[in-house]
Design a protein around this motif. Structure first.
Motif, PDB file in Angstrom:
ATOM      1  N   PHE A 477       6.321  -0.052  -1.248  1.00  0.00           N
ATOM      2  CA  PHE A 477       6.091   0.662  -2.503  1.00  0.00           C
ATOM      3  C   PHE A 477       6.209  -0.287  -3.688  1.00  0.00           C
ATOM      4  O   PHE A 477       6.942  -1.287  -3.645  1.00  0.00           O
ATOM      5  CB  PHE A 477       7.117   1.787  -2.684  1.00  0.00           C
ATOM      6  CG  PHE A 477       6.935   2.945  -1.747  1.00  0.00           C
ATOM      7  CD1 PHE A 477       5.677   3.317  -1.294  1.00  0.00           C
ATOM      8  CD2 PHE A 477       8.034   3.696  -1.325  1.00  0.00           C
ATOM      9  CE1 PHE A 477       5.516   4.396  -0.435  1.00  0.00           C
ATOM     10  CE2 PHE A 477       7.888   4.768  -0.481  1.00  0.00           C
ATOM     11  CZ  PHE A 477       6.626   5.123  -0.027  1.00  0.00           C
ATOM     12  N   SER A 478       5.505   0.068  -4.742  1.00  0.00           N
ATOM     13  CA  SER A 478       5.689  -0.668  -5.989  1.00  0.00           C
ATOM     14  C   SER A 478       7.001  -0.221  -6.640  1.00  0.00           C
ATOM     15  O   SER A 478       7.500   0.875  -6.406  1.00  0.00           O
ATOM     16  CB  SER A 478       4.521  -0.394  -6.940  1.00  0.00           C
ATOM     17  OG  SER A 478       4.463   0.991  -7.277  1.00  0.00           O
ATOM     18  N   GLU A 484       2.759  -2.958  -5.449  1.00  0.00           N
ATOM     19  CA  GLU A 484       2.786  -2.474  -4.076  1.00  0.00           C
ATOM     20  C   GLU A 484       2.137  -3.499  -3.146  1.00  0.00           C
ATOM     21  O   GLU A 484       1.316  -4.317  -3.559  1.00  0.00           O
ATOM     22  CB  GLU A 484       2.051  -1.140  -3.959  1.00  0.00           C
ATOM     23  CG  GLU A 484       0.555  -1.251  -4.180  1.00  0.00           C
ATOM     24  CD  GLU A 484      -0.197   0.024  -3.828  1.00  0.00           C
ATOM     25  OE1 GLU A 484       0.141   0.655  -2.804  1.00  0.00           O
ATOM     26  OE2 GLU A 484      -1.139   0.375  -4.572  1.00  0.00           O
ATOM     27  N   SER A 520       5.342   8.968  -2.305  1.00  0.00           N
ATOM     28  CA  SER A 520       4.699   7.768  -2.828  1.00  0.00           C
ATOM     29  C   SER A 520       3.919   8.096  -4.095  1.00  0.00           C
ATOM     30  O   SER A 520       3.298   9.158  -4.204  1.00  0.00           O
ATOM     31  CB  SER A 520       3.766   7.164  -1.783  1.00  0.00           C
ATOM     32  OG  SER A 520       3.011   6.120  -2.343  1.00  0.00           O
ATOM     33  N   ASP A 522       1.961   5.409  -5.187  1.00  0.00           N
ATOM     34  CA  ASP A 522       1.036   4.279  -5.153  1.00  0.00           C
ATOM     35  C   ASP A 522      -0.362   4.735  -4.715  1.00  0.00           C
ATOM     36  O   ASP A 522      -0.564   5.851  -4.212  1.00  0.00           O
ATOM     37  CB  ASP A 522       1.559   3.197  -4.210  1.00  0.00           C
ATOM     38  CG  ASP A 522       2.829   2.546  -4.741  1.00  0.00           C
ATOM     39  OD1 ASP A 522       2.939   2.395  -5.970  1.00  0.00           O
ATOM     40  OD2 ASP A 522       3.707   2.205  -3.920  1.00  0.00           O
ATOM     41  N   CYS A 525      -0.342   2.327  -0.607  1.00  0.00           N
ATOM     42  CA  CYS A 525       0.841   2.571   0.251  1.00  0.00           C
ATOM     43  C   CYS A 525       1.270   4.009   0.013  1.00  0.00           C
ATOM     44  O   CYS A 525       2.221   4.298  -0.707  1.00  0.00           O
ATOM     45  CB  CYS A 525       1.957   1.590  -0.099  1.00  0.00           C
ATOM     46  SG  CYS A 525       3.373   1.669   1.033  1.00  0.00           S
TER      47      CYS A 525
END
Length: 751
Positions: A477-478, A484, A520, A522, A525
């Motif tokens: 994850f970012s 990310e 999430s 993102d 991802c």
């Protein structure tokens, strides 16, 4: 023939015509009076204080030394300060036949304070008219204890003593104070200097040699009367009143054939049972132990401890409780400052049964309960502030490390890419090398393969595999300051697990929790499953075990429920419990699972049975390569690296899920808040009870130490059953409560 008239059982010997028995105190007091030394006789009732005073006054008169006796009971207690002090001066003037009209003189100085008028009377009137040494005996000084203005009287006496160095005529005047009180009772205003002058005269009980003259009144032959006296002293210990009271009772019996049993019978009929409530001396002792006790519980428990005699209780002059017990007469100081019960009569009358009837157990227990509840609230409030959390987590880590090692998880095989492997293969590993590795592993028939390597640009990953659905890859994850890392483009998102984990960053950056699911935000991802959870779920799915979520949102894997970690679970307070987290039940790093290296697999130097039907996880253990490693509870061990590779972390997560479902391996459990409160309060209450029961500081220290050890053993035993219960708060509450109870008792005894 018996002569009961020689026995004095009330008032002075001189008034009753009885026999006066000299003791060592006679010589001491007479010598002090001759030397014009201030003295005091502070002792229990009916031990011969007033008789000693009268005899000493008579002896001084024979030697030409003037003295006078003031009985303060003459002044009464329902009087004003002016009436009391004027009455005192009137008694002095009348006895000494002073020429000054003290009433007129006193009233002429109304503009002065009482202490100043009193000291001027002694200096300007008494010592002017009386030009020879004078000893003033002040009897029944305990009558001043109920008056709130007599501090001035004792302050004036202290002034006369201290003024001897400046005013020579003060040396002609001395005082002897007599009564049932302690020096600390005389000046009670804490802002004034305590009464700390004069020499104490100790009144001891009769010994056999001193008491022999009492045998004359028994009317028996010499040898028999002396034997009778010994039996009497066995009961009374030589107490002046009790000895003469028992002797008189014997003379009232129509019996010429005495035995020890007969004496015991007279003792029973005179002092025990209903008679114990009629005897004025026993009633005085009873009142001192109960109605007049400064701290009923402290007085009775201290007496009980002395009475049991299991350990030596030493006298302490500054102890209010022990001073009060000595003043009651029930306790006496013996050799080496030890305290013991004065005589057998007192021991029998004020026995264990009497103590149980009068000891305020319920009241004191209520105090202990209130103290323990207060300490529990204080401890848990401190806990809510997260002040205890670092300590609780350290204890948690230590217990985790101290568990017996479990057998390695035979359902998992780790394929490590080590530093040695990377000396042969360049990083990043080529697509060809990865695919060759996956093809080789597939030939060994694993159930699931987890590739824990970031391959965001590997478009041909596993292209040559027959069962691509058995492969699970990862992404990242970012986060703040980090982009990310997408999963491989050709792998379905259902076969992707995120790499992110949650460490206790606010404390020590140690990873103690498993993040199983997270939402999430993102673009690529987008999986909601952690890598460790995804490979475990896919592994179990091959066995027909599916996952689900309950109506409350709890994770269900087959029939096994994995409760979500809450913000206040176990030792955590205000934990960031976002996502779906559980406590990570580590296996020891040395016995996690079977392991092989990349080179071994590529070169065929492995046993194919290690792979068959297993969960195979591939990843790097090199510390300088992503995703790196994390601090764990095992980082403190000398034989372990400071950081555990992320590969092993996700293997731990997968192993926990699989072994919990298939083997019934326990999940960590913890109590709700109300149960933790009850647990901590129970140990707090135990600490208070221990401090209440064991008053010897050294013994209490040992008992509390043993109890703390027991607490640790219980908590460790529960932890071995996967229970995380409060250890640090319980230990703190136990120690603080026991210390608080000891402090309360000490303050009560020394006020």
């Amino acid at each position: 023939m018996a002569n009961p008239s020689i026995y004095t059982v009330g008032g002075t010997v001189q008034a009753g015509g009885g026999i006066y028995i000299p003791r060592q105190a006679d010589e001491e007091l007479l010598a002090l009076c001759r030397a014009r030394t201030f003295a005091y006789i502070l002792a229990p009732r009916q031990v011969g204080k007033s008789s000693l005073m009268v005899r000493t006054a008579e002896q001084l008169a024979d030697e030409g030394i003037q003295s006078m006796i003031i009985d303060l009971t003459q002044l009464g207690v329902q009087v004003t300060a002016e009436e009391w002090y004027l009455g005192l001066l009137t008694i002095i003037a009348d006895q000494l036949m002073l020429d000054t009209d003290v009433v007129v003189w006193w009233q002429s100085l109304k503009h002065l304070g009482i202490t100043q008028r009193l000291t001027r009377f002694f200096e300007e009137i008494l010592l002017v008219e009386i030009a020879i040494p004078l000893v003033i005996f002040v009897d029944e000084i305990d009558t001043t204890l109920s008056l709130d203005f007599t501090d001035d009287f004792f302050a004036a006496i202290r002034y006369l003593y201290n003024g001897r160095a400046r005013i020579p005529k003060f040396q002609r005047l001395s005082f002897v104070l007599i009564g049932v009180a302690t020096p600390g009772d005389l000046i009670r205003d804490s802002k004034r200097t305590p009464f700390n002058i004069g020499q104490r005269v100790e009144l001891t009980d009769f010994n056999l040699q001193e008491a022999l003259t009492l045998a004359d009144g028994l009317g028996l032959p010499l040898e028999q009367s002396q034997q009778m006296l010994k039996w009497v002293l066995n009961w009374t210990g030589g107490h002046p009143y009790l000895t003469q009271r028992l002797c008189r009772a014997i003379t009232e019996q129509d019996n010429n054939n005495w035995s020890q049993a007969e004496v015991d019978r007279v003792v029973n009929s005179t002092f025990f049972g209903a008679m114990s409530k009629q005897d004025n001396n026993l009633q005085f002792v009873r009142d001192m132990l109960t109605k007049r006790a400064p701290d009923l519980f402290a007085v009775l428990t201290t007496y009980s401890e002395i009475r049991r005699g299991k350990r030596i209780v030493l006298d302490e002059e500054q102890s209010l409780v022990k001073s009060h017990l000595k003043l009651s007469g029930i306790i006496v100081r013996r050799e080496h400052a030890s305290l013991c019960v004065r005589n057998l009569i007192y021991r029998k009358v004020f026995d264990d049964r009497w103590l149980k009837e009068h000891l305020p157990v319920k009241l004191k227990m209520l105090t202990v309960v209130i103290t323990s509840i207060s300490v529990t609230f204080l401890t848990l409030s401190i806990r809510e502030l997260q002040w205890l959390q670092p300590w609780e987590l350290r204890v948690y880590d230590q217990m985790l490390r101290s568990r017996p090692s479990e057998a390695p998880d035979r359902r998992i095989l780790l394929v490590k890419i080590t530093d040695e492997d990377l000396k042969r293969e360049k990083w990043l590993l080529s697509d060809r090398t990865i695919n060759q590795l996956l093809k080789k592993i597939e030939s060994y028939q694993p159930r699931i393969v987890g590739l824990y390597l970031f391959r965001p640009e590997d478009n041909n990953l596993a292209a040559n595999l027959q069962n691509q659905d058995n492969l699970v890859t990862t992404c990242l994850f970012s986060s703040l300051g980090r982009d990310e890392i997408p999963p491989p483009p050709n792998v379905p998102i259902d076969n992707v697990g995120f790499s992110d984990v949650v460490a206790d960053n606010e404390n020590d950056q140690i990873l103690r929790r498993s993040l199983l699911f997270a939402n999430s935000t993102d673009k690529k991802c987008t999986t909601s499953f952690a890598f460790g959870a995804q490979i475990a779920i896919n592994y179990l799915a091959k066995q027909g075990i599916e996952y689900d979520f309950t109506k409350k949102g709890d994770f269900l894997l087959g029939k096994t429920l994995f409760p979500r970690l809450q913000p206040n679970s176990g030792g955590y307070r205000y934990l960031d419990a976002d996502g779906y987290q559980i406590l990570l039940n580590y296996r020891h790093p040395n016995s996690l699972a079977d392991q092989v290296t990349l080179t071994d697999v590529l070169n065929g130097r492995v046993n194919p049975s290690l792979f068959k039907d297993r969960l195979v996880i591939i990843g790097t253990t090199a510390a300088n390569l992503p995703p790196g490693g994390f601090y764990t509870p095992y980082s403190a061990l000398q034989d372990q690296p400071a950081r555990m590779p992320a590969l092993f972390i996700h293997a731990q997560i997968a192993s926990q899920l699989i072994s919990t479902v298939l083997d019934g391996r326990p999940l960590f459990w913890y109590w709700p808040d109300w149960a933790e409160f009850t647990w901590v309060w129970g140990w707090s209450l135990l600490g208070g009870i221990l401090a209440w029961r064991w008053q010897n500081p050294l013994l209490l220290l040992v008992v509390v130490g043993i109890t703390l050890f027991g607490l640790v053993v219980i908590c460790v035993a529960l932890f071995l059953q996967a229970g995380w219960v409060p250890l640090v708060p319980s230990a703190l509450a136990l120690v603080v409560t026991s210390g608080s109870v000891v402090s309360q008792r000490t303050i009560s005894e020394t006020q």
